[in-house]
Structures are given as structure tokens and as C-alpha cells.
Design an enzyme around this catalytic site. Structure first.
Site, PDB file in Angstrom:
ATOM      1  N   LYS A   1     -58.010 -35.841   2.699  1.00 13.66           N
ATOM      2  CA  LYS A   1     -57.972 -36.997   3.075  1.00 13.66           C
ATOM      3  C   LYS A   1     -59.111 -37.097   4.351  1.00 13.66           C
ATOM      4  CE  LYS A   1     -56.021 -40.402   7.173  1.00 13.66           C
ATOM      5  NZ  LYS A   1     -54.480 -40.170   7.430  1.00 13.66           N
TER       6      LYS A   1
ATOM      7  N   LYS B   1     -62.639 -36.733  15.917  1.00 14.19           N
ATOM      8  CA  LYS B   1     -61.627 -36.363  15.182  1.00 14.19           C
ATOM      9  C   LYS B   1     -61.619 -36.498  13.476  1.00 14.19           C
ATOM     10  CE  LYS B   1     -57.421 -35.771  13.154  1.00 14.19           C
ATOM     11  NZ  LYS B   1     -56.170 -34.933  13.712  1.00 14.19           N
TER      12      LYS B   1
ATOM     13  N   THR C   1     -54.398 -41.771  12.526  1.00  9.15           N
ATOM     14  CA  THR C   1     -56.026 -41.119  11.044  1.00  9.15           C
ATOM     15  C   THR C   1     -56.657 -41.768  10.346  1.00  9.15           C
ATOM     16  OG1 THR C   1     -55.248 -38.669  12.016  1.00  9.15           O
ATOM     17  CG2 THR C   1     -57.714 -38.885  10.638  1.00  9.15           C
TER      18      THR C   1
HETATM   19  P1  NAD Z   1     -45.678 -40.077   7.198  1.00  9.06           P
HETATM   20  O1  NAD Z   1     -46.795 -40.222   5.979  1.00  9.06           O
HETATM   21  O2  NAD Z   1     -44.970 -39.274   7.392  1.00  9.06           O
HETATM   22  O3  NAD Z   1     -46.094 -41.413   7.756  1.00  9.06           O
HETATM   23  C1  NAD Z   1     -46.446 -42.544   8.024  1.00  9.06           C
HETATM   24  C2  NAD Z   1     -45.314 -43.877   8.397  1.00  9.06           C
HETATM   25  O4  NAD Z   1     -45.774 -44.655   8.297  1.00  9.06           O
HETATM   26  C3  NAD Z   1     -44.690 -43.620   6.951  1.00  9.06           C
HETATM   27  O5  NAD Z   1     -42.557 -43.452   7.250  1.00  9.06           O
HETATM   28  C4  NAD Z   1     -43.943 -45.083   5.934  1.00  9.06           C
HETATM   29  O6  NAD Z   1     -43.240 -45.392   5.904  1.00  9.06           O
HETATM   30  C5  NAD Z   1     -44.988 -45.903   7.267  1.00  9.06           C
HETATM   31  N1  NAD Z   1     -45.658 -47.151   6.379  1.00  9.06           N
HETATM   32  C6  NAD Z   1     -46.401 -46.957   6.200  1.00  9.06           C
HETATM   33  N2  NAD Z   1     -46.577 -48.713   5.989  1.00  9.06           N
HETATM   34  C7  NAD Z   1     -46.615 -49.014   5.811  1.00  9.06           C
HETATM   35  C8  NAD Z   1     -46.470 -50.496   7.350  1.00  9.06           C
HETATM   36  N3  NAD Z   1     -46.850 -51.656   6.378  1.00  9.06           N
HETATM   37  N4  NAD Z   1     -45.474 -51.200   7.606  1.00  9.06           N
HETATM   38  C9  NAD Z   1     -44.348 -49.724   8.662  1.00  9.06           C
HETATM   39  N5  NAD Z   1     -44.825 -48.301   8.812  1.00  9.06           N
HETATM   40  C10 NAD Z   1     -45.254 -48.196   7.975  1.00  9.06           C
HETATM   41  O7  NAD Z   1     -46.968 -39.582   7.902  1.00  9.06           O
HETATM   42  P2  NAD Z   1     -47.341 -39.074   9.030  1.00  9.06           P
HETATM   43  O8  NAD Z   1     -47.862 -37.179   8.892  1.00  9.06           O
HETATM   44  O9  NAD Z   1     -46.916 -39.106  10.139  1.00  9.06           O
HETATM   45  O10 NAD Z   1     -48.975 -38.733   9.294  1.00  9.06           O
HETATM   46  C11 NAD Z   1     -49.099 -40.027  10.110  1.00  9.06           C
HETATM   47  C12 NAD Z   1     -50.974 -40.162  10.453  1.00  9.06           C
HETATM   48  O11 NAD Z   1     -51.102 -39.200  11.458  1.00  9.06           O
HETATM   49  C13 NAD Z   1     -52.106 -40.469   9.126  1.00  9.06           C
HETATM   50  O12 NAD Z   1     -52.734 -41.263  10.035  1.00  9.06           O
HETATM   51  C14 NAD Z   1     -51.915 -38.761   9.418  1.00  9.06           C
HETATM   52  O13 NAD Z   1     -53.653 -38.441   9.001  1.00  9.06           O
HETATM   53  C15 NAD Z   1     -52.077 -38.578  10.995  1.00  9.06           C
HETATM   54  N6  NAD Z   1     -52.115 -37.683  10.906  1.00  9.06           N
HETATM   55  C16 NAD Z   1     -50.716 -36.596  10.175  1.00  9.06           C
HETATM   56  C17 NAD Z   1     -50.927 -34.498  11.197  1.00  9.06           C
HETATM   57  C18 NAD Z   1     -49.720 -34.612  10.337  1.00  9.06           C
HETATM   58  O14 NAD Z   1     -49.248 -32.486  10.546  1.00  9.06           O
HETATM   59  N7  NAD Z   1     -48.031 -34.509   9.450  1.00  9.06           N
HETATM   60  C19 NAD Z   1     -51.723 -34.469  12.273  1.00  9.06           C
HETATM   61  C20 NAD Z   1     -52.392 -35.174  12.494  1.00  9.06           C
HETATM   62  C21 NAD Z   1     -52.603 -36.471  11.940  1.00  9.06           C
END
Ligand code: NAD
Length: 290
Positions: A237, A162, A87
Site C-alpha cells: 500500500k 511517511k 496513511t
Molecule cells: P484497520 O483496517 O484495522 O482499521 C481501519 C478501521 O476503519 C476499521 O475498523 C474500519 O471498520 C474503519 N472504517 C472504515 N471505513 C469507515 C468509515 N467510513 N467510517 C468509520 N470507520 C470506518 O487498519 P489499521 O491497521 O488500524 O490502519 C489504519 C491506518 O493506519 C491505515 O491508513 C494504515 O495504513 C495506517 N498504519 C497502520 C499501521 C499498522 O501497523 N497497522 C502502521 C502505520 C500506519
């Protein structure tokens, strides 16, 4: 397909695992060194993307997406697809897709709804912006990771869908929580309140499917001491992204703006951080009008 998967966090790891289980060859990279069983481990994003038919990114925000895209796009084969499921802001999504196209690739923005449970179960909903051709390429992957994929138009429209959806969600959750707190003070039983509203014109997903009052309606985070679920921080966010988009498009969104302010106060100064976004109900319950 040969798939590169960058960002193996709470969402990305189970999504990558489902692709492996379905028989795809997945190479993953996460900056925090996360590994996933069955996913080959790369030492950089560029390595994960080399030779891939599709590169999937699942990252925290638009700035990180843009830096990862700048690194991986030059290594991707011509005609391959960069599929971002994070997102992020609409402008970042459009900038990344322009860059991909300039390099002979195709790109999709495909943010998801359904949370960590949906990622694990393979029941996410994808809201997708980009070309028909790229959507057709990615469709078999959407069918593994999710239960529904809606093609919303050109690049950026997935992110637009979204944040509009989540702006409605933030506003209706606040309205539902303040109405429950008012009902309490008026001496109205919470079950009666639910029975009326959930079948009347005040109904919404926030009360019918995710009731913020514990012990009422279907199971929801309120029944688990407001453990997320969908954290208030993530709602903040998304509301910020909605207001950033509204400013960029010169759209008047006063309710979205107020929802952003309320979630910001809740997260930053009222111990709402780490709680489910429906914990707005106990917040309102402890307050008075002044
Ligand atoms: P998270 O923080 O658990 O995962 C993100 C991952 O990206 C981390 O493991 C981090 O180490 C990695 N990362 C950061 N910078 C990086 C880079 N330069 N290269 C490689 N890896 C890198 O977050 P999440 O909960 O998995 O969410 C991911 C996305 O999905 C976000 O944009 C969030 O808004 C969206 N989202 C999350 C949910 C939820 O319920 N968690 C629901 C819908 C959408």
C-alpha cells in the site's frame, strides 16, 4: 479535550484508549461497529464529531478519508482541528485540509510509524503537515499517543515524509533479503553476514533492528515465523502511494517502482499476503537467477 475518534481498528482503538486513560473525553465511531472501553459510542462519524475540539481519523485509505471528512467537517465547531493519522495519498490529504479551511477549521495530516505495538504502548512517531497553530493544539495529544512528533511543514508534508521513509524501508528490506540469499549461496554464515553488515556501510534499520534472518540480531517477526509485524500488504500500500506521488510530482524513482512491483508479485501471486514484509528473505532463498 473533547475528542471525536473515527476509525477504531487495529491502530485507532489503542490510540483512543490511551487518550481516555489520559483523561480526555472521547466519542468514537467505527463503520464496523467496534467499541472501545471508556470511549462513548456514536452512531455516525458526524455524531462523533459534533462539538469536538479535535476530530481524529484513523482510516484505511484516501477515498474513505475524503468521504468521512465531507460528512464530519460541516458538524465541527469553527476553530476546531481535523487530525488525520491514516496513511493516505498526498493529494487526498491536501484536498481534505483545503475543505477544512474553507469551513473555518484547521487540519493536520499526521501519519504514524510504530505499528500496532507503538499504538498500544503510546510510542508512535507522528509526521505532521499543517499550520503551526494546529500543531500546537494537537501536541498534547501526540505526547499521549506517541513519543515523537515532527512538524514537516504545510498540509500534505506529513504524508510526503511517511511515504518517502517507507519507500526507503521497502527498498532496503529487499536489498537486505537478496543479499542474505546471495550470502547463503556463497556459503557465508548468516551470523557472520549480520556481524559484518550491521557494523559496515551496508547497515540499515532493515538489518540492524528488524533482521529478516531468523535467530539473528534483535527479536523480529522473522523469529515468529514471519507473522506481522508490518504486513507485506501494508508495505505494498505504502509503495503504491509513493509511486502515485512520484507520478503526480514527475519524480524519477526507479528503485521505489521496482520495490512496488516485487511486493505486488509477492502479495498477489506468491502467498506473501498476511506475512511480514521481511518474508522477502524466504522468497529469495527459494528462487534461482532464472
Ligand atoms: P484497520 O483496517 O484495522 O482499521 C481501519 C478501521 O476503519 C476499521 O475498523 C474500519 O471498520 C474503519 N472504517 C472504515 N471505513 C469507515 C468509515 N467510513 N467510517 C468509520 N470507520 C470506518 O487498519 P489499521 O491497521 O488500524 O490502519 C489504519 C491506518 O493506519 C491505515 O491508513 C494504515 O495504513 C495506517 N498504519 C497502520 C499501521 C499498522 O501497523 N497497522 C502502521 C502505520 C500506519
Amino acid at each position: 479535550m473533547k475528542i471525536g475518534f473515527i476509525g477504531l481498528g487495529n491502530m485507532g482503538a489503542p490510540m483512543a484508549l490511551n487518550l481516555v486513560k489520559a483523561g480526555h473525553e472521547v466519542t468514537g465511531y467505527d463503520a464496523a461497529g467496534v467499541t472501545v472501553e471508556g470511549v462513548a459510542n456514536a452512531t455516525s462519524g458526524a455524531e462523533a464529531a459534533t462539538g469536538a475540539d479535535v476530530v481524529i481519523t484513523m482510516l484505511p485509505n484516501g477515498a474513505i478519508l475524503q468521504s468521512v471528512a465531507a460528512e464530519v467537517i460541516p458538524t465541527m465547531p469553527k476553530g476546531s482541528v481535523l487530525l488525520d493519522c491514516s496513511t493516505v495519498d498526498v493529494d487526498s490529504a491536501r484536498a481534505v485540509s483545503d475543505q477544512a479551511r474553507e469551513n473555518g477549521l484547521d487540519a493536520l495530516d499526521a501519519p504514524v510509524s510504530g505499528g500496532i505495538g507503538g499504538a498500544a504502548a503510546g510510542t508512535l512517531t507522528f509526521m505532521v503537515g499543517g499550520s503551526e497553530a494546529a500543531f500546537a493544539t494537537a501536541k498534547p495529544l501526540f505526547e499521549i499517543m506517541g513519543q515523537k512528533a515532527v512538524h514537516c511543514g504545510p498540509s500534505g508534508n506529513g504524508q510526503a515524509a511517511k511515504i518517502c521513509n517507507n519507500m526507503i524501508l521497502g527498498v532496503t528490506m529487499i536489498a537486505t533479503c537478496e543479499a542474505f540469499a546471495l550470502a547463503d549461496k556463497l556459503g557465508l554464515d548468516r551470523q557472520a553476514m549480520f556481524d559484518v553488515v550491521s557494523t559496515s556501510s551496508g547497515a540499515s534499520w532493515s538489518i540492524n533492528a528488524y533482521c529478516p534472518a531468523p535467530g539473528i540480531g534483535p527479536q523480529s517477526p522473522s523469529d515468529n515465523d514471519y507473522k506481522p509485524g508490518f504486513a507485506a500488504d501494508l508495505m505494498l500500500k505504502d509503495l503504491r502511494l509513493s509511486q502515485q506521488a512520484a507520478a503526480s510530482a514527475d519524480a524519477d524513482t526507479p528503485m521505489g517502482q521496482l520495490a512496488e512491483t516485487l511486493y505486488q508479485t509477492f502479495v498477489e501471486t506468491e502467498e506473501g499476503s498476511g506475512k511480514d514484509f521481511s518474508a522477502m528473505l524466504p522468497r529469495f532463498s527459494t528462487r534461482s537467477r532464472t
